[in-house]
Design a protein around this motif. Structure first.
Motif, PDB file in Angstrom:
ATOM      1  N   ALA A 141       0.392   4.442 -87.917  1.00 24.68           N
ATOM      2  CA  ALA A 141       0.249   3.798 -86.598  1.00 24.68           C
ATOM      3  C   ALA A 141       1.611   3.519 -85.949  1.00 24.68           C
ATOM      4  N   HIS A 142       2.547   3.004 -86.712  1.00 25.04           N
ATOM      5  CA  HIS A 142       3.808   2.552 -86.112  1.00 25.04           C
ATOM      6  C   HIS A 142       4.701   3.706 -85.672  1.00 25.04           C
ATOM      7  N   THR A 165       0.956   3.827 -76.579  1.00 26.93           N
ATOM      8  CA  THR A 165       0.003   2.742 -76.797  1.00 26.93           C
ATOM      9  C   THR A 165       0.576   1.766 -77.813  1.00 26.93           C
ATOM     10  N   THR A 166       0.548   0.486 -77.508  1.00 29.70           N
ATOM     11  CA  THR A 166       1.056  -0.521 -78.447  1.00 29.70           C
ATOM     12  C   THR A 166       0.293  -0.427 -79.767  1.00 29.70           C
ATOM     13  N   GLN A 167       1.022  -0.458 -80.862  1.00 28.58           N
ATOM     14  CA  GLN A 167       0.415  -0.375 -82.198  1.00 28.58           C
ATOM     15  C   GLN A 167       0.625  -1.709 -82.896  1.00 28.58           C
ATOM     16  N   SER A 168      -0.456  -2.442 -83.115  1.00 23.44           N
ATOM     17  CA  SER A 168      -0.335  -3.751 -83.759  1.00 23.44           C
ATOM     18  C   SER A 168      -0.647  -3.605 -85.239  1.00 23.44           C
ATOM     19  N   VAL A 169       0.320  -3.949 -86.075  1.00 26.52           N
ATOM     20  CA  VAL A 169       0.177  -3.743 -87.522  1.00 26.52           C
ATOM     21  C   VAL A 169       0.632  -5.021 -88.248  1.00 26.52           C
ATOM     22  N   THR A 175      -0.901  -3.470 -73.637  1.00 26.10           N
ATOM     23  CA  THR A 175      -1.607  -2.589 -74.573  1.00 26.10           C
ATOM     24  C   THR A 175      -1.249  -1.124 -74.360  1.00 26.10           C
ATOM     25  N   THR A 176      -1.016  -0.741 -73.105  1.00 28.26           N
ATOM     26  CA  THR A 176      -0.585   0.628 -72.846  1.00 28.26           C
ATOM     27  C   THR A 176       0.760   0.573 -72.167  1.00 28.26           C
ATOM     28  N   ARG A 184       3.789   6.429 -83.944  1.00 29.63           N
ATOM     29  CA  ARG A 184       3.162   7.235 -82.878  1.00 29.63           C
ATOM     30  C   ARG A 184       3.909   7.072 -81.561  1.00 29.63           C
ATOM     31  N   TYR A 206      12.732   0.480 -84.408  1.00 26.56           N
ATOM     32  CA  TYR A 206      11.419   0.079 -83.925  1.00 26.56           C
ATOM     33  C   TYR A 206      11.590  -1.157 -83.059  1.00 26.56           C
ATOM     34  N   HIS A 235       3.734  -6.175 -83.101  1.00 31.01           N
ATOM     35  CA  HIS A 235       3.230  -5.257 -82.078  1.00 31.01           C
ATOM     36  C   HIS A 235       4.311  -4.226 -81.786  1.00 31.01           C
TER      37      HIS A 235
END
Ligand code: C2O
Ligand code: CU
Ligand code: CU
Length: 534
Positions: free
Chosen positions: A459-460, A299-303, A366-367, A462, A314, A288
């Motif tokens: 995504a990661h 916004t959390t980016q889950s990858v 999440t935010t 942003r 990161y 995350h």
């Protein structure tokens, strides 16, 4: 092209590997057995030694600074650059030249708004014992908007026997940054043999939502090559890149970490000279992403995996809830244009225990409140567009056809861009191909990645950034606002072999066209002093 450029790049692909290597291409990356000449039985074991936990350095004293409102005192951190050694391979003491005798160097942790001084005393040998260059240093706090004279300008040198007091504002939002050497033409060598360390800025918001204390773990990842006597070898394939066969976290090859079955925050800094990583967890669980170079992401980016180039940071949350008793690995899937070895896919092992001692901030938000202005900027705010092409010209790495020679040859006046103070601009950075990736770093500012090859950023990435991965055939648009300081700042590739040979240029902020005097002259405004401190 100027004649003083050293011509050293001799090949155009990843065909030349380390001394003992025989390469076979596997997938995107090149695959080989070993890079160095270390005996097979001396290769460090995997997952048998614990991860060294970095604890913050305490200030050694204070320093009085003078501002518009008079004088005031700030904490002073003392750093001594000196020779030391490390146990990378169990049987050998590997000689290193470090901050305070340790690698990575001491972690500094401050609260936002607490200005501080870092005193760097150069007690290194007169010449580098492995490489023979005059062992001057210049310390850059990467990720801090520092004044030019405290930014580790490549030619602002502190020779052995001298010291320099660097003033750090720490006025920016919470973030994971780092300090490392930036000596002109020898940054790769000096950083590789020990001059790199993490630095953290905390703030109230981040403290209220993300794991803290022992659940907030800094991971400095790098790779190295050892010779038969366990000493560091810098094999950079004619300045194309250094890909080591030993991966270390906090200076320890392939360590393990005992964790509780709860949420952890890992601040991952890639301090490698030339290797990029693609992280994944062995159990397939998501990473995350909650923070990037310049602080928290909106916004959390889950990858399930992400690409991480040199000098990028990161912050990821890993959820070990429900994993009691399990063993999980952080692995490296690698990226195009790297060279992989037998164990470079392994990084760190987590051993999940059964008891949780604190449940504070034990969630995946999440935010995240957006504390970095750059993420609120829009493309339409920009008043200017500029273009930078990264490539290899004959045998030298260049930015728009230029190297640092153009800058030093102009007595440090020449710039490739000259935004005004507070200007918002879009910079396009392009790597048309050729077999290389260039993690490009712009000093002073944070930027937002607007697009990658005309599409939204990955995504990661942003979140606020100061290094952008520009892979083979890639083009990125960056949005940034220039400030808060006036002056001249560097911009370069963070493959340090590229930077040194000579993919580095500069830009100015808020400088009049034909200026005759610069209060913030990066070399002359506050030079080093002879060290007669006791
Ligand atoms: Cu991390 Cu100019 O460097
Ligand atoms: Cu920097
Ligand atoms: Cu590069």
């Amino acid at each position: 092209m100027s004649t003083s450029r050293r011509s050293a790049l001799q090949f155009g692909g990843l065909s030349l590997l380390g001394a003992a290597a025989v390469g076979v291409p596997v997938g995107n990356a090149v695959r080989a057995k070993a890079a160095g000449t270390l005996g097979k039985k001396d290769i460090p074991p995997r997952y048998t030694r614990p991860l060294p936990i970095l604890s913050p350095l305490a200030p050694a004293g204070t320093k009085t600074l003078t501002g518009p409102g008079g004088s005031y005192s700030v904490p002073r951190y003392d750093i001594v650059e000196k020779e030391s050694s490390a146990r990378i391979s169990p049987r050998f003491d590997t000689r290193m030249w470090t901050y305070n005798g340790i690698f990575p160097g001491p972690m500094i942790s401050v609260d936002r708004g607490q200005e501080a001084v870092m005193r760097v005393r150069n007690q290194l040998p007169a010449v580098h014992p492995l490489f023979g260059y005059e062992f001057s240093t210049s310390t850059h706090l990467h990720g801090s908007a520092s004044l030019p004279q405290y930014d580790g300008y490549a030619n602002d040198l502190t020779p052995p026997g001298f010291y320099k007091d660097y003033v750090y504002p720490n006025a920016q939002n919470a973030r994971t940054i780092w300090y490392h050497d930036h000596r002109v033409h020898w940054t790769a060598n000096s950083a590789y043999t020990g001059l790199a360390a993490p630095y953290i800025i905390h703030d109230e918001f981040e403290k209220s939502v993300l794991p803290q204390g022992k659940y907030d773990v800094t991971l400095v990842v790098n790779d190295c090559i050892l010779d038969a006597q366990g000493q560091l070898m810098l094999l950079d394939n004619s300045h194309s890149g250094l890909w080591g066969d030993i991966v270390m976290v906090n200076g320890m090859p392939w360590p393990y970490l005992e964790v509780e079955p709860r949420v952890y925050r890992f601040r991952i800094l890639v301090a490698s000279i030339g290797r990029s990583y693609r992280w994944t967890l062995s159990n397939g669980a998501p990473l995350h992403v909650v923070g990037t170079d310049g602080g928290l992401v909106p916004t959390t980016q889950s990858v399930t995996s992400f690409r991480h180039g040199m000098a990028e940071r990161y912050e990821v949350l890993v959820d070990f809830r429900g994993q009691a008793g399990k063993t999980i690995e952080l692995r490296n899937l690698s990226n195009k244009n790297n060279v992989d070895y037998d164990h470079t896919n392994k990084v760190l092992q987590f051993r999940v225990g059964s008891t949780v001692t604190s449940t504070e901030n034990n969630t995946i938000p999440t935010t995240l409140f957006d504390t970095n202005e750059v993420m609120t900027l829009k493309r339409s705010d920009a008043t200017k567009k500029r273009y930078f092409r990264l490539h290899k010209e004959l045998d030298v790495w260049v930015i728009n056809g230029e190297t640092w020679d153009e800058v030093s040859g102009s007595n440090f006046r020449h710039v490739q861009a000259d935004p005004g103070l507070g200007d918002v601009e879009v910079w396009t950075i392009e790597n048309k191909g050729g077999g290389w990736f260039h993690p490009t770093h712009i000093h002073l500012v944070d930027f937002q990645i607007l697009s990658r090859n005309g599409k939204p950023p990955m995504a990661h990435e942003r979140g606020p950034k100061d290094v952008v991965y520009v892979g083979e055939g890639e083009s990125v648009d960056l949005l940034m606002k220039f400030g808060p300081h006036r002056g001249r700042y560097m911009m370069h590739c963070h493959n340090l072999s590229h930077e040194d040979h000579d993919m580095m240029t500069q830009f100015s902020v808020g400088m009049p066209k034909d200026w005759t005097w610069d209060d913030n002259d990066p070399v002359a405004a506050d030079p080093c002093k002879w060290d007669d401190l006791d």
